[in-house]
Design a protein around this motif. Structure first.
Motif, PDB file in Angstrom:
ATOM      1  N   ASN A 115      17.647   6.172 -11.260  1.00 51.20           N
ATOM      2  CA  ASN A 115      16.424   7.126 -10.497  1.00 51.20           C
ATOM      3  C   ASN A 115      15.096   6.502 -10.928  1.00 51.20           C
ATOM      4  N   GLN A 116      15.082   5.801 -12.159  1.00 51.97           N
ATOM      5  CA  GLN A 116      13.933   5.269 -12.758  1.00 51.97           C
ATOM      6  C   GLN A 116      13.481   4.067 -11.861  1.00 51.97           C
ATOM      7  N   SER A 117      14.376   3.283 -11.666  1.00 52.72           N
ATOM      8  CA  SER A 117      14.235   2.080 -10.855  1.00 52.72           C
ATOM      9  C   SER A 117      13.841   2.352  -9.562  1.00 52.72           C
ATOM     10  N   LEU A 118      14.410   3.278  -8.994  1.00 51.62           N
ATOM     11  CA  LEU A 118      14.272   3.478  -7.600  1.00 51.62           C
ATOM     12  C   LEU A 118      12.851   4.211  -7.463  1.00 51.62           C
ATOM     13  N   SER A 119      12.441   5.042  -8.278  1.00 52.82           N
ATOM     14  CA  SER A 119      10.958   5.759  -8.094  1.00 52.82           C
ATOM     15  C   SER A 119       9.996   4.534  -8.487  1.00 52.82           C
ATOM     16  N   VAL A 120      10.193   3.589  -9.305  1.00 62.95           N
ATOM     17  CA  VAL A 120       9.138   2.560  -9.022  1.00 62.95           C
ATOM     18  C   VAL A 120       9.190   1.659  -7.855  1.00 62.95           C
ATOM     19  N   ARG A 121      10.398   1.344  -7.373  1.00 64.08           N
ATOM     20  CA  ARG A 121      10.325   0.678  -5.967  1.00 64.08           C
ATOM     21  C   ARG A 121       9.749   1.338  -4.799  1.00 64.08           C
ATOM     22  N   ARG A 122       9.963   2.819  -4.908  1.00 65.82           N
ATOM     23  CA  ARG A 122       9.185   3.598  -3.885  1.00 65.82           C
ATOM     24  C   ARG A 122       7.683   3.547  -4.137  1.00 65.82           C
ATOM     25  N   ALA A 123       7.138   3.657  -5.344  1.00 66.78           N
ATOM     26  CA  ALA A 123       5.780   3.692  -5.757  1.00 66.78           C
ATOM     27  C   ALA A 123       5.112   2.145  -5.329  1.00 66.78           C
ATOM     28  N   GLU A 124       6.011   1.055  -5.661  1.00 66.28           N
ATOM     29  CA  GLU A 124       5.566  -0.279  -5.215  1.00 66.28           C
ATOM     30  C   GLU A 124       5.554  -0.473  -3.868  1.00 66.28           C
ATOM     31  N   ALA A 125       6.389   0.305  -3.069  1.00 67.26           N
ATOM     32  CA  ALA A 125       6.318   0.175  -1.510  1.00 67.26           C
ATOM     33  C   ALA A 125       4.909   0.855  -0.811  1.00 67.26           C
ATOM     34  N   VAL A 126       4.579   1.706  -1.690  1.00 68.18           N
ATOM     35  CA  VAL A 126       3.474   2.311  -1.091  1.00 68.18           C
ATOM     36  C   VAL A 126       2.262   1.505  -1.664  1.00 68.18           C
ATOM     37  N   ALA A 127       2.221   0.988  -2.837  1.00 73.93           N
ATOM     38  CA  ALA A 127       1.252   0.356  -3.303  1.00 73.93           C
ATOM     39  C   ALA A 127       0.881  -1.185  -2.317  1.00 73.93           C
ATOM     40  N   ARG A 128       2.043  -1.703  -1.895  1.00 75.00           N
ATOM     41  CA  ARG A 128       1.949  -2.854  -1.047  1.00 75.00           C
ATOM     42  C   ARG A 128       1.201  -2.578   0.314  1.00 75.00           C
ATOM     43  N   LEU A 129       1.536  -1.244   0.838  1.00 75.39           N
ATOM     44  CA  LEU A 129       0.645  -0.893   1.947  1.00 75.39           C
ATOM     45  C   LEU A 129      -0.709  -0.807   1.553  1.00 75.39           C
ATOM     46  N   LEU A 130      -0.847  -0.051   0.855  1.00 74.42           N
ATOM     47  CA  LEU A 130      -2.221   0.254   0.238  1.00 74.42           C
ATOM     48  C   LEU A 130      -3.075  -1.040   0.042  1.00 74.42           C
ATOM     49  N   ALA A 131      -2.261  -2.005  -0.459  1.00 76.35           N
ATOM     50  CA  ALA A 131      -3.071  -3.169  -0.699  1.00 76.35           C
ATOM     51  C   ALA A 131      -3.276  -3.937   0.613  1.00 76.35           C
ATOM     52  N   ASP A 132      -2.451  -4.041   1.577  1.00 78.34           N
ATOM     53  CA  ASP A 132      -2.493  -4.430   2.812  1.00 78.34           C
ATOM     54  C   ASP A 132      -3.716  -3.699   3.685  1.00 78.34           C
ATOM     55  N   ALA A 133      -3.973  -2.420   3.274  1.00 80.66           N
ATOM     56  CA  ALA A 133      -4.952  -1.828   3.877  1.00 80.66           C
ATOM     57  C   ALA A 133      -6.380  -2.053   3.352  1.00 80.66           C
ATOM     58  N   GLY A 134      -6.684  -2.808   2.229  1.00 81.66           N
ATOM     59  CA  GLY A 134      -7.741  -3.285   1.738  1.00 81.66           C
ATOM     60  C   GLY A 134      -7.974  -2.949   0.106  1.00 81.66           C
ATOM     61  N   PHE A 135      -7.168  -2.209  -0.540  1.00 81.48           N
ATOM     62  CA  PHE A 135      -7.204  -1.961  -1.880  1.00 81.48           C
ATOM     63  C   PHE A 135      -6.801  -3.129  -2.707  1.00 81.48           C
ATOM     64  N   ALA A 136      -7.398  -3.459  -3.676  1.00 85.99           N
ATOM     65  CA  ALA A 136      -7.052  -4.605  -4.422  1.00 85.99           C
ATOM     66  C   ALA A 136      -5.967  -4.100  -5.330  1.00 85.99           C
ATOM     67  N   ARG A 137      -4.994  -4.967  -5.174  1.00 84.12           N
ATOM     68  CA  ARG A 137      -3.584  -4.541  -5.956  1.00 84.12           C
ATOM     69  C   ARG A 137      -3.916  -4.363  -7.468  1.00 84.12           C
ATOM     70  N   ASP A 138      -4.827  -5.026  -8.114  1.00 81.79           N
ATOM     71  CA  ASP A 138      -5.170  -4.737  -9.578  1.00 81.79           C
ATOM     72  C   ASP A 138      -5.564  -3.362  -9.638  1.00 81.79           C
ATOM     73  N   ASN A 139      -6.264  -2.508  -8.624  1.00 84.46           N
ATOM     74  CA  ASN A 139      -6.646  -1.371  -8.689  1.00 84.46           C
ATOM     75  C   ASN A 139      -5.635  -0.312  -8.493  1.00 84.46           C
ATOM     76  N   ILE A 140      -4.612  -0.489  -8.267  1.00 88.07           N
ATOM     77  CA  ILE A 140      -3.360   0.408  -7.918  1.00 88.07           C
ATOM     78  C   ILE A 140      -2.432   0.447  -9.162  1.00 88.07           C
ATOM     79  N   GLU A 141      -2.695   1.555  -9.809  1.00 89.90           N
ATOM     80  CA  GLU A 141      -1.374   1.644 -10.904  1.00 89.90           C
ATOM     81  C   GLU A 141       0.025   2.166 -10.388  1.00 89.90           C
ATOM     82  N   VAL A 142       0.939   1.734 -10.737  1.00 88.80           N
ATOM     83  CA  VAL A 142       2.265   2.514 -10.100  1.00 88.80           C
ATOM     84  C   VAL A 142       3.039   2.575 -11.140  1.00 88.80           C
ATOM     85  N   ARG A 143       3.379   4.003 -11.192  1.00 92.48           N
ATOM     86  CA  ARG A 143       4.310   4.573 -12.228  1.00 92.48           C
ATOM     87  C   ARG A 143       5.725   5.103 -11.431  1.00 92.48           C
ATOM     88  N   GLY A 144       6.644   4.896 -12.149  1.00 91.65           N
ATOM     89  CA  GLY A 144       8.041   5.563 -11.740  1.00 91.65           C
ATOM     90  C   GLY A 144       8.353   6.557 -12.567  1.00 91.65           C
TER      91      GLY A 144
END
Length: 173
Positions: A115-144
Motif C-alpha cells: 500500500n505504501q508503494s501504491l500510494s507513492v505511484r498514485r501521487a507520482e501519477a498526479v505529479a506528472r500531470l501537474l508538471a505537464d500542466a506547467g508546474f516545475a516538477r521540483d516544486n511538487i512534493e510527493v508523499r505516499g
C-alpha cells in the motif's frame, strides 16, 4: 480634450504630465507584487476556493469530493480525470501558485508495504500531470501515506473507494 490633459501647445507641461502618469503607473504596479512568503493573494485564495480547496492545518487541501479517486489496485489517471487534474494545474499556476504537495493514499486492503508503494505511484501519477500542466516538477512534493490516513470507514466498499485517493495541498509555509 479633457480639462486635466496637458496641452500640446505647451511641450513642457506635456512632458511633466507624462512623467507624472509614468510614476503613477509604477506606483500602482508596485501594489501588485506577490504576497509575502507564507501568504496567498486574494486572487489565489479565490481560485483555490473556486476549485474546491478548503483550508486545513496543513494548508489549502483539495476538498474530499474533488480528490482524485482510484479504483482497486489502480495508479493510472486517464481520460477525463487526467484532463481535470491538468485543468486544475493550469488554474493554480495561472494565479502564481508555484508549489504543491501531492499525498497518495490507499484503502486498508493488502500489505502495508504494498500500500505504501501504491500510494507513492498514485501521487507520482498526479505529479506528472501537474508538471505537464506547467508546474516545475521540483516544486511538487510527493508523499505516499499508504493506508495510514483513512477519511472513510474501510469496512464498507464505499469507504474503501473514498480512501483510494490523492490529495493536493497548497502549503503557505
Amino acid at each position: 480634450m479633457f480639462a486635466s490633459s496637458p496641452s500640446t501647445k505647451h511641450p513642457t507641461r506635456w512632458k511633466s504630465w507624462l512623467a507624472a502618469a509614468a510614476l503613477a503607473t509604477l506606483a500602482l504596479a508596485g501594489c501588485q507584487t506577490t504576497p509575502p512568503a507564507g501568504r496567498l493573494s486574494p486572487a489565489q485564495v479565490a481560485v483555490l476556493q473556486h476549485e474546491g480547496f478548503v483550508q486545513t492545518g496543513e494548508g489549502w487541501e483539495l476538498g474530499l469530493t474533488d480528490k482524485v479517486l482510484f479504483g482497486f489496485n489502480e495508479d493510472l489517471i486517464e481520460g477525463e480525470r487526467a484532463a481535470n487534474v491538468q485543468r486544475l494545474g493550469r488554474a493554480l499556476s495561472g494565479v502564481g501558485i508555484e508549489r504543491l504537495r501531492v499525498d497518495g493514499h490507499t484503502d486498508d486492503a493488502g500489505a502495508a508495504e504494498y500500500n505504501q508503494s501504491l500510494s507513492v505511484r498514485r501521487a507520482e501519477a498526479v505529479a506528472r500531470l501537474l508538471a505537464d500542466a506547467g508546474f516545475a516538477r521540483d516544486n511538487i512534493e510527493v508523499r505516499g501515506l499508504g493506508k495510514t490516513r483513512p477519511v472513510a470507514d474501510n469496512r464498507t466498499a464505499a469507504g474503501r473507494a473514498e480512501n483510494r485517493r490523492v490529495a493536493i495541498i497548497v502549503s503557505v509555509d
